[in-house]
Design a protein around this motif. Structure first.
Motif, PDB file in Angstrom:
ATOM      1  N   GLU A  99       0.843  -1.193   0.000  1.00  0.00           N
ATOM      2  CA  GLU A  99       0.000   0.000   0.000  1.00  0.00           C
ATOM      3  C   GLU A  99       0.877   1.241   0.000  1.00  0.00           C
TER       4      GLU A  99
ATOM      5  N   ASN B 180      -2.279   5.909   1.741  1.00  0.00           N
ATOM      6  CA  ASN B 180      -3.396   4.998   2.001  1.00  0.00           C
ATOM      7  C   ASN B 180      -3.277   4.342   3.373  1.00  0.00           C
TER       8      ASN B 180
ATOM      9  N   LYS C 171      -4.774  12.293  -4.844  1.00  0.00           N
ATOM     10  CA  LYS C 171      -4.404  10.923  -4.485  1.00  0.00           C
ATOM     11  C   LYS C 171      -3.832  10.157  -5.669  1.00  0.00           C
TER      12      LYS C 171
ATOM     13  N   CYS D 216       1.271   9.886  -1.783  1.00  0.00           N
ATOM     14  CA  CYS D 216       0.249   9.097  -2.473  1.00  0.00           C
ATOM     15  C   CYS D 216       0.849   8.127  -3.478  1.00  0.00           C
TER      16      CYS D 216
END
Length: 344
Positions: free
Chosen positions: A22, A26, A40, A79
């Motif tokens: 990830e 996040n 994002k 991001c």
């Protein structure tokens, strides 16, 4: 699942766990740590930070958001960043109160409760939450709505103030051929299920400030500002506030009756609509671009908190104006609709 690492954010001293599968941003969302962010998707630079220590890799991003020379110096986009060791990261743009008051990210199901057009190209969408829903949000935040039949999503701000109401309200601009908004014409109906993920966003009212409030919006940027104004009514705030709203024509002015009611409930509030393309005979309101009206009517913004929400050209013009006026960055908050969302 990949290996797990620790990421520590300075100068706030907040630490989170991050899986290699990830992004850092996040992972922060998942744990209720609300870092500054925008698109994002590596296009806006809102989450740009500086890597103090550790090993990470960046997914593909726009060099408009992070120039090559910045990357070489150690700047990163959270991001797009995946951790491959423990990290220490310096936040460049942050609000410590917001970071610590974040809400955990959840994915949840909703049902379309109502659809109605409030202007020639803006639809009010109301989604009903399930009785067992655990979703919560702060006024001014947004969710990602999944495009039916796809894993893709589009982001929309809530216009209401609380999930405790049992529903979510959106004001969505329809774009011809839009992958989500285009469905509002005749392909999404009452009773249809929609999957949402959130909450995201830091476009929230800083209640610790007692400065005058200046809101600037355009188009569907009405939604989060309306949420903040509704919050002010509910909390009976006494802060002075003005809302400059830009529309093309009189037909594009939305929520006028509710804004008049808000003016009756908040004695220190004024609504200033601005028409840029055409106006009816006898129109005695402002004309021209909303940022130009702001420039003309607000000679002194040094002691104001300024909130801007709308399409990129409006936000860019507003930020340039505020910078030229030397308005402190910590008094400026904005929600910039990304090009992906705009073009769908």
């Amino acid at each position: 699942m990949g290996k797990n690492h620790k990421v520590r954010f300075e100068p706030v001293g907040v630490e989170i766990d991050v899986d290699e599968d990830e992004t850092v941003l996040n992972a922060a969302f998942r744990q209720g740590v609300m870092l500054m962010h925008g698109c994002k998707e590596g296009q806006c630079s809102a989450c740009k930070s500086f890597l103090l220590d550790g090993d990470l890799q960046m997914e593909r991003y726009s060099t408009f958001a992070l120039a090559d020379y910045e990357s070489e110096e150690g700047y990163v986009l959270l991001c797009r960043a995946r951790a491959y060791s423990d990290l220490e990261v310096e936040l460049l743009n942050y609000d410590e109160d917001m970071i610590r008051s974040g809400l955990p990210l959840v994915t949840f199901e909703t049902t379309v409760e109502a659809l109605d057009d409030v202007s020639p190209d803006i639809t009010r969408l109301r989604l009903k939450l399930g009785e067992s829903s655990t979703f919560r949000f702060h006024p001014g935040q947004y969710v990602d709505l999944r495009i039916p039949g796809s894993e893709d999503h589009r982001s929309f701000s809530m216009a209401n103030t609380s999930a405790a109401d049992g529903y979510l309200e959106f004001l969505i601009k329809r774009y011809p051929g839009g992958r989500f908004s285009g469905l509002l014409e005749n392909e999404i109906s009452e009773g249809d299920p929609l999957t949402a993920t959130g909450p995201y966003g830091t476009f929230t009212l800083r209640v610790s400030s007692d400065r005058r409030l200046v809101f600037v919006g355009g188009g569907a940027g009405m939604a989060p500002i309306l949420a903040l104004l509704r919050q002010m009514v509910e909390s009976r705030t006494e802060r002075e506030a003005v809302f400059y709203y830009g529309a093309r024509t009189a037909a594009d002015l939305i929520c006028a009756s509710e804004l008049a009611e808000i003016g009756e409930k908040l004695p220190g509030f004024r609504f200033v609509p601005c028409l840029s393309d055409s106006w009816p005979d006898g129109w005695d309101g402002e004309t021209g671009l909303v940022t130009a009206v702001l420039d003309q009517r607000e000679p002194d913004l040094d002691d104001s908190d300024v909130y801007l929400c709308g399409p990129p050209p409006m936000i860019d013009a507003g930020l340039a104006l505020l910078e030229s006026r030397s308005v402190p960055a910590e008094q400026v908050f904005y929600d910039k609709f990304t090009l992906t969302a705009a073009s769908e």
